[in-house]
Design an enzyme around this catalytic site. Structure first.
Site, mmCIF file in Angstrom:
data_model
loop_
_atom_site.group_PDB
_atom_site.id
_atom_site.type_symbol
_atom_site.label_atom_id
_atom_site.label_comp_id
_atom_site.label_asym_id
_atom_site.label_seq_id
_atom_site.Cartn_x
_atom_site.Cartn_y
_atom_site.Cartn_z
ATOM 1 N N LYS A 125 -17.001 -0.136 -14.202
ATOM 2 C CA LYS A 125 -16.377 0.845 -13.848
ATOM 3 C C LYS A 125 -17.020 2.132 -13.528
ATOM 4 O O LYS A 125 -16.594 3.344 -13.164
ATOM 5 C CB LYS A 125 -15.455 0.951 -14.811
ATOM 6 C CG LYS A 125 -15.710 1.475 -16.254
ATOM 7 C CD LYS A 125 -14.408 1.940 -16.998
ATOM 8 C CE LYS A 125 -13.826 0.870 -18.247
ATOM 9 N NZ LYS A 125 -14.756 1.096 -19.575
ATOM 10 N N LYS A 163 -23.904 -6.467 -13.213
ATOM 11 C CA LYS A 163 -22.592 -6.534 -13.376
ATOM 12 C C LYS A 163 -21.617 -5.365 -12.825
ATOM 13 O O LYS A 163 -22.124 -4.377 -12.613
ATOM 14 C CB LYS A 163 -22.465 -6.130 -14.838
ATOM 15 C CG LYS A 163 -21.018 -6.179 -15.591
ATOM 16 C CD LYS A 163 -21.168 -5.956 -17.100
ATOM 17 C CE LYS A 163 -20.821 -4.439 -17.240
ATOM 18 N NZ LYS A 163 -20.065 -3.943 -18.209
ATOM 19 N N LYS A 202 -27.697 2.388 -21.605
ATOM 20 C CA LYS A 202 -27.055 3.791 -21.542
ATOM 21 C C LYS A 202 -27.690 5.230 -21.760
ATOM 22 O O LYS A 202 -27.581 6.281 -21.321
ATOM 23 C CB LYS A 202 -25.661 3.881 -22.309
ATOM 24 C CG LYS A 202 -24.735 2.935 -22.121
ATOM 25 C CD LYS A 202 -23.247 3.385 -22.145
ATOM 26 C CE LYS A 202 -22.091 2.427 -21.546
ATOM 27 N NZ LYS A 202 -20.904 2.487 -22.053
HETATM 28 P P1 ATP Z 1 -18.923 0.698 -18.351
HETATM 29 O O1 ATP Z 1 -19.536 0.284 -17.129
HETATM 30 O O2 ATP Z 1 -18.477 2.235 -18.454
HETATM 31 O O3 ATP Z 1 -20.133 0.749 -19.339
HETATM 32 P P2 ATP Z 1 -17.326 -1.437 -18.626
HETATM 33 O O4 ATP Z 1 -16.832 -1.628 -17.192
HETATM 34 O O5 ATP Z 1 -18.428 -2.450 -19.029
HETATM 35 O O6 ATP Z 1 -17.698 -0.078 -18.808
HETATM 36 P P3 ATP Z 1 -16.034 -1.633 -20.997
HETATM 37 O O7 ATP Z 1 -14.807 -0.765 -21.576
HETATM 38 O O8 ATP Z 1 -17.400 -1.409 -21.704
HETATM 39 O O9 ATP Z 1 -16.177 -1.623 -19.587
HETATM 40 O O10 ATP Z 1 -15.524 -3.043 -21.165
HETATM 41 C C1 ATP Z 1 -14.250 -3.678 -21.341
HETATM 42 C C2 ATP Z 1 -14.291 -5.328 -21.487
HETATM 43 O O11 ATP Z 1 -14.570 -5.565 -20.060
HETATM 44 C C3 ATP Z 1 -15.227 -5.842 -22.306
HETATM 45 O O12 ATP Z 1 -15.013 -6.753 -23.008
HETATM 46 C C4 ATP Z 1 -16.602 -6.110 -21.295
HETATM 47 O O13 ATP Z 1 -17.386 -7.279 -21.561
HETATM 48 C C5 ATP Z 1 -15.510 -6.610 -20.114
HETATM 49 N N1 ATP Z 1 -16.177 -6.412 -18.664
HETATM 50 C C6 ATP Z 1 -16.724 -5.429 -18.292
HETATM 51 N N2 ATP Z 1 -17.223 -5.663 -17.043
HETATM 52 C C7 ATP Z 1 -16.990 -6.716 -16.682
HETATM 53 C C8 ATP Z 1 -17.571 -7.677 -15.634
HETATM 54 N N3 ATP Z 1 -17.927 -7.296 -14.664
HETATM 55 N N4 ATP Z 1 -17.010 -9.094 -15.835
HETATM 56 C C9 ATP Z 1 -16.404 -9.407 -16.707
HETATM 57 N N5 ATP Z 1 -16.003 -8.697 -18.065
HETATM 58 C C10 ATP Z 1 -16.393 -7.528 -17.883
#
Ligand code: ATP
Ligand code: LTN
Length: 331
Positions: A198, A195, A113
């Protein structure tokens, strides 16, 4: 026997993806039957990167409606907004004094980040894991269901809990991450080594929970695969493996079963089937979320009930902490 305590949260920081859904939220309905659950909208975490205030407020409610639409029952668990409970920040302060700057600088998410938001490497971004530790420890949680990317944060939470207990005496339960076997890391459709996130700038990389059927099918059609057209999961075929994992997760089957189902089929047919399956599963969730968002009174009362329940538990732990560390508590 007392139920185990479960804690998890998602940041209302953007449009949720099917990664968030498969990796976390969707399983919570199952867990609420078995554990004493606290599920939060982590808005305090979200502001570690810049957020538009109106968007943040709207997304917080959208996220709450989504949890409910997925089947999270506010009578069974405490569903609440993190910032409504002041003890998160209070405990974070105490835990900060047991956390080393060096270990925070080494956290993978902080490094990622910081690179991404080089103009805003604020203290909160660095302190993110400690706030997360405060979230978890405040409720004496046993289990923390998260995606694989968050396991490092749960590990540091365990270290901090043990450190506190060693210094001040037994206070916190030491929690464990709960990672599901399949779907704990859904990958980007455009770069299957990354990964699905969002906040990805490439809109074709992520399928959002708010996407309509046509958009979902188009994104899967464009998903990166490879030139060898066999539909099997393997390290050499990360794109196909990811699509198989998504299909299997949405169909409620194993990846091996999905492989069998698509044996001998072409990529075109396979991608369409994945898109259709995802769209079909999401449609009722989207409709229910929309219905709930139109009922602001119900949402507010569900979140109020959750906050009251969380507040009670949080106050109990924080008083214990203040006593242990020698804060003057009045006569
Ligand atoms: P950002 O991309 O903005 O960092 P994010 O998509 O990782 O956000 P978070 O709010 O950080 O979303 O994560 C919410 C939950 O979803 C966490 O438990 C994270 O591990 C899970 N998660 C996020 N992306 C994935 C993915 N691609 N596959 C499985 N689990 C996920
Ligand atoms: N950092 C988490 C969201 C989060 C969380 C938590 C998850 C905040 N506090 C406590 C589990 C337990 C993320 O998913 N990015």
């Amino acid at each position: 026997m007392e139920k185990k305590i479960m804690y998890s949260a998602v940041q209302p920081s953007g449009n949720l993806t099917i990664g968030n859904y498969v990796g976390t939220i969707r399983n919570w309905t199952r867990y609420q039957e078995e554990y004493d659950c606290f599920f939060a909208m982590a808005d305090m975490h979200a502001i570690t990167v810049r957020q538009d205030p109106a968007d943040l407020r709207r997304r917080t409610l959208e996220l709450a409606a989504l949890y409910l639409a997925c089947g999270v029952d506010p009578n069974k668990c405490a569903l609440y907004v993190q910032s409504r409970i002041p003890q998160h920040a209070e405990l974070c302060w105490v835990l900060n004094t047991l956390t080393y700057v060096g270990e925070m600088e080494r956290m993978t998410q902080f490094k990622d980040k910081s690179a991404k938001h080089a103009d805003n490497i604020n203290m909160g971004l660095m302190d993110y894991p400690v706030l997360m530790a405060a979230d978890i420890l405040l409720y004496q949680s046993d289990l923390v269901p998260v995606g694989i990317d968050q396991t490092q944060h749960v590990e540091i939470t365990r270290d901090i809990a043990v450190r506190f207990n060693n210094r001040y005496g037994e206070t916190f339960r030491v929690p464990q991450a709960l990672i599901q076997k399949q779907g704990a890391k859904i990958m980007s459709l455009q770069d299957p080594l990354k990964k699905m996130s969002k906040s990805d700038e490439n809109l074709n990389a992520s399928v959002f929970l708010s996407d309509d059927k046509d958009t979902i099918i188009r994104k899967f059609k464009r998903a990166v695969t490879d030139s060898d057209s066999r539909i099997v999961a393997s390290a050499e075929k990360p794109g196909v493996t990811n699509l198989l994992t998504i299909y299997a997760s949405f169909a409620g089957i194993t990846v091996e079963e999905a492989e069998k189902q698509f044996e001998g089929r072409g990529y075109g047919e396979f991608k369409l089937a994945v898109g259709e399956r995802v769209a079909e599963t999401l449609a009722p969730v989207q409709a229910e979320q929309k219905r709930l968002l139109a009922d602001k009174g119900y949402l507010a009362s569900a979140l109020q009930a959750g906050a009251e329940r969380a507040y009670k538990a949080a106050r109990k732990t924080l008083s214990k902490v203040h006593r242990k560390i020698g804060f003057y508590l009045g006569e």
